[in-house]
Enzyme design. Structure first.
Site, PDB file in Angstrom:
ATOM      1  N   ASP A  13       0.828  -1.215   0.000  1.00 15.71           N
ATOM      2  CA  ASP A  13       0.000   0.000   0.000  1.00 15.71           C
ATOM      3  C   ASP A  13       0.855   1.256   0.000  1.00 15.71           C
ATOM      4  O   ASP A  13       0.637   2.187   0.777  1.00 15.71           O
ATOM      5  CB  ASP A  13      -0.965  -0.012   1.196  1.00 15.71           C
ATOM      6  CG  ASP A  13      -2.008  -1.101   1.076  1.00 15.71           C
ATOM      7  OD1 ASP A  13      -2.894  -0.974   0.218  1.00 15.71           O
ATOM      8  OD2 ASP A  13      -1.929  -2.099   1.824  1.00 15.71           O
ATOM      9  N   ASP A  60      -0.970  -2.708  -4.368  1.00 11.26           N
ATOM     10  CA  ASP A  60      -1.157  -1.259  -4.442  1.00 11.26           C
ATOM     11  C   ASP A  60       0.186  -0.541  -4.372  1.00 11.26           C
ATOM     12  O   ASP A  60       0.376   0.393  -3.590  1.00 11.26           O
ATOM     13  CB  ASP A  60      -2.108  -0.755  -3.352  1.00 11.26           C
ATOM     14  CG  ASP A  60      -3.573  -0.997  -3.702  1.00 11.26           C
ATOM     15  OD1 ASP A  60      -3.844  -1.468  -4.823  1.00 11.26           O
ATOM     16  OD2 ASP A  60      -4.449  -0.730  -2.854  1.00 11.26           O
ATOM     17  N   HIS A  92      -5.966  -1.149  -6.805  1.00  8.66           N
ATOM     18  CA  HIS A  92      -5.803   0.205  -7.336  1.00  8.66           C
ATOM     19  C   HIS A  92      -5.073   0.218  -8.670  1.00  8.66           C
ATOM     20  O   HIS A  92      -5.365   1.042  -9.526  1.00  8.66           O
ATOM     21  CB  HIS A  92      -5.024   1.070  -6.340  1.00  8.66           C
ATOM     22  CG  HIS A  92      -5.909   1.753  -5.347  1.00  8.66           C
ATOM     23  ND1 HIS A  92      -6.225   3.089  -5.409  1.00  8.66           N
ATOM     24  CD2 HIS A  92      -6.568   1.274  -4.284  1.00  8.66           C
ATOM     25  CE1 HIS A  92      -7.023   3.401  -4.418  1.00  8.66           C
ATOM     26  NE2 HIS A  92      -7.251   2.318  -3.717  1.00  8.66           N
ATOM     27  N   HIS A  98      -3.617  -9.561  -1.580  1.00 10.45           N
ATOM     28  CA  HIS A  98      -4.173  -8.220  -1.394  1.00 10.45           C
ATOM     29  C   HIS A  98      -5.685  -8.328  -1.306  1.00 10.45           C
ATOM     30  O   HIS A  98      -6.346  -8.854  -2.204  1.00 10.45           O
ATOM     31  CB  HIS A  98      -3.792  -7.324  -2.576  1.00 10.45           C
ATOM     32  CG  HIS A  98      -4.141  -5.883  -2.381  1.00 10.45           C
ATOM     33  ND1 HIS A  98      -3.273  -4.974  -1.820  1.00 10.45           N
ATOM     34  CD2 HIS A  98      -5.273  -5.186  -2.671  1.00 10.45           C
ATOM     35  CE1 HIS A  98      -3.835  -3.783  -1.784  1.00 10.45           C
ATOM     36  NE2 HIS A  98      -5.059  -3.884  -2.290  1.00 10.45           N
ATOM     37  N   ASP A 151      -3.817  -4.093   1.646  1.00 11.03           N
ATOM     38  CA  ASP A 151      -5.130  -3.495   1.375  1.00 11.03           C
ATOM     39  C   ASP A 151      -5.643  -2.765   2.601  1.00 11.03           C
ATOM     40  O   ASP A 151      -6.163  -1.659   2.483  1.00 11.03           O
ATOM     41  CB  ASP A 151      -6.161  -4.512   0.893  1.00 11.03           C
ATOM     42  CG  ASP A 151      -7.359  -3.829   0.229  1.00 11.03           C
ATOM     43  OD1 ASP A 151      -7.255  -2.626  -0.059  1.00 11.03           O
ATOM     44  OD2 ASP A 151      -8.387  -4.483  -0.010  1.00 11.03           O
ATOM     45  N   HIS A 194      -4.955  -0.526   5.566  1.00  7.92           N
ATOM     46  CA  HIS A 194      -3.852   0.377   5.879  1.00  7.92           C
ATOM     47  C   HIS A 194      -3.475   0.372   7.352  1.00  7.92           C
ATOM     48  O   HIS A 194      -2.519   1.037   7.743  1.00  7.92           O
ATOM     49  CB  HIS A 194      -4.210   1.801   5.451  1.00  7.92           C
ATOM     50  CG  HIS A 194      -4.222   1.975   3.962  1.00  7.92           C
ATOM     51  ND1 HIS A 194      -4.272   3.208   3.348  1.00  7.92           N
ATOM     52  CD2 HIS A 194      -4.175   1.071   2.950  1.00  7.92           C
ATOM     53  CE1 HIS A 194      -4.264   3.053   2.038  1.00  7.92           C
ATOM     54  NE2 HIS A 194      -4.217   1.758   1.773  1.00  7.92           N
TER      55      HIS A 194
END
Length: 474
Positions: free
Chosen positions: A9, A50, A86, A152, A183, A185
């Site tokens: 991330d 991500d 993303h 993820h 994924d 955070h």
């Protein structure tokens, strides 16, 4: 002992708050992680998805990423990664490009052996495709004493989960010693079926709700055990959170007093206002913070206060009916209906509407060039006509007056109703929603995407078209 640095991330390319400096911050946080990996002489860096904030990162972001990955390559430290929601594209992924350059390895069903660890990967898979997903992995090589899965998504037993970890472990053809995730955070670790499952958290704050320090995990494999430790990143941009709980009669002066109590130099300042006090003007507070050296200042007034300065009137009896009638008359395509929903979403900050709409239009056109062709002609009374307003009514039973005013195009509301809906009362972020993507995460990014709780703006339909399953990994 074999040591793996677990990160994820990183959201490279995210120009948070429309600030170029914040965009650079995300790249520098990733650079710090890589420099730590080299300094600690880890055996591999594992990235759990991500890497980029967007499926179309800019050239500067790509160049910066290549430069950082070369630091690892020069130190003979492999970079092993999966694709997050993303950055997922329809065909080849950015990870494939980096692999062609010899700078990364995209993980999949075939293990990558690092010393005595067999590392497998599972890209983000949308919820609509998980029921048909088979967790078939190649056998663990004889020279590997451990097996770990990198993936993820929002997995149980963590908050806002929509993916059953027990099912993954039960149906997998490999017995994993650890599952390294991205994924969500927020860093966290749990044990599921005698397997350690852990999130490393993000390397920069992608949402104002992410108040804890950012960092990454160090995972040690030794003596038939897995040890997971947390290391923080002290060099990330400082966020100053100013909380003002106003008593009755208190107003902007009290909030400004609270702001002056903090050192704001080069910081992102988030002012949250609650309580029973008077209405405030966010611009005056943001201006004060900028004058005191803040890089960015945002005011989040969580109160629902009446507007004391003007009376609000609506020119129709039932706003919901007016919205439905107007949208039916427009004959919008399904893609246009999605854009309509984005523009009028109360969860999207006003300053980020243009960026979010532009990104969504690009995604829709990439998936289907005919996405914006007009819908078949239909009458307002057709039973099979479903509008965004109908969906809102089914889900919540209500629609905002400002959204209705915008849709009817009335003379007194047409010019700014969509802005009013988008600003959501001046708040920069909505709480307790889900991934963005996908409707599954706890928080929404400051550009309206959900964070993972990141899963920023990808929907199931979006991810269906662009995300590979296990069968595509070979």
């Amino acid at each position: 002992m074999t040591r793996v640095l677990h990160t994820g991330d990183t959201h490279l390319g995210y120009q948070q708050y429309n600030s170029p400096e914040r965009r650079q911050d995300f790249l520098e946080a990733f650079r710090t992680v890589v420099e730590d990996a080299v300094a600690d002489d880890v055996d591999a860096v594992v990235h759990a998805g991500d890497l980029f904030h967007d499926r179309r990162p800019g050239l500067v972001d790509l160049q910066g990423t290549v430069d950082i990955l070369r630091v690892l390559a020069d130190a003979d430290i492999p970079f092993l990664a999966v694709v997050g929601n993303h950055e997922s594209k329809r065909d080849a992924q950015w990870l494939d490009l980096f692999a062609d350059l010899g700078l990364a390895t995209r993980l999949g069903a075939e293990p990558v052996v690092v010393d005595d660890i067999a590392v497998y990967g599972l890209d983000f898979v949308p919820r609509s495709r998980r029921d048909d997903l088979t967790y078939d992995f190649d056998a663990v090589p004889d020279d590997a004493a451990y097996a770990t899965l990198v993936s993820h998504g929002l997995f149980e037993p963590f908050a806002h989960a929509d993916w059953d970890t027990e099912t993954v472990l039960e149906e997998s053809t490999v017995d994993f010693d650890a599952v390294l995730l991205g994924d969500n955070h927020k860093p966290d670790t749990a044990e599921v079926r005698d397997t350690w499952v852990t999130y490393c958290g993000s390397t920069e704050r992608a949402s104002a709700s992410e108040r804890e320090d950012r960092g990454y995990n160090l995972v040690d494999f030794a003596d038939d055990e897995v040890a997971i430790s947390r290391r923080g990143l002290s060099s990330t941009r400082e966020f100053v959170f100013v909380d003002a709980d106003l008593a009755e009669g208190e107003g902007v002066d009290r909030v400004q007093e609270r702001v002056r109590q903090h050192d704001l130099e080069d910081a992102v300042v988030i002012v949250t206002v609650e309580g029973e006090g008077r209405p405030i003007a966010p611009a005056a507070i943001e201006e004060l913070a900028i004058d005191r050296g803040a890089l960015v200042a945002r005011v989040n007034d969580r109160r629902e206060l009446p507007d004391e300065d003007e009376d609000v009137s609506v020119s129709f009896a039932n706003p919901d009916d007016a919205v439905r009638e107007r949208v039916r008359e427009m004959g919008l395509s399904n893609a246009a209906l999605e854009i309509d929903e984005t523009v009028r979403s109360g969860d999207l900050a006003d300053s980020n509407v243009r960026e979010s709409v532009e990104r969504r239009v690009r995604d829709l056109l990439e998936d289907d060039e005919s996405a914006f062709e007009p819908a078949p002609e239909r009458e307002p009374g057709d039973e099979d006509v479903t509008t965004v307003a109908d969906q809102f009514a089914d889900e919540s039973g209500t629609a905002t007056d400002t959204a209705a005013a915008e849709s009817t195009g009335s003379a007194d509301a047409d010019g700014d109703a969509d802005r009013a809906a988008a600003t959501n009362g001046g708040e920069i972020e909505a709480e307790a929603t889900p991934d963005a993507s996908d409707g599954t995460t706890a928080d929404i990014d400051d550009d309206g995407d959900t964070d993972p709780a990141e899963t920023d703006e990808t929907t199931d339909a979006d991810a269906d078209a662009d995300t590979a399953s296990l069968g595509d990994f070979a």
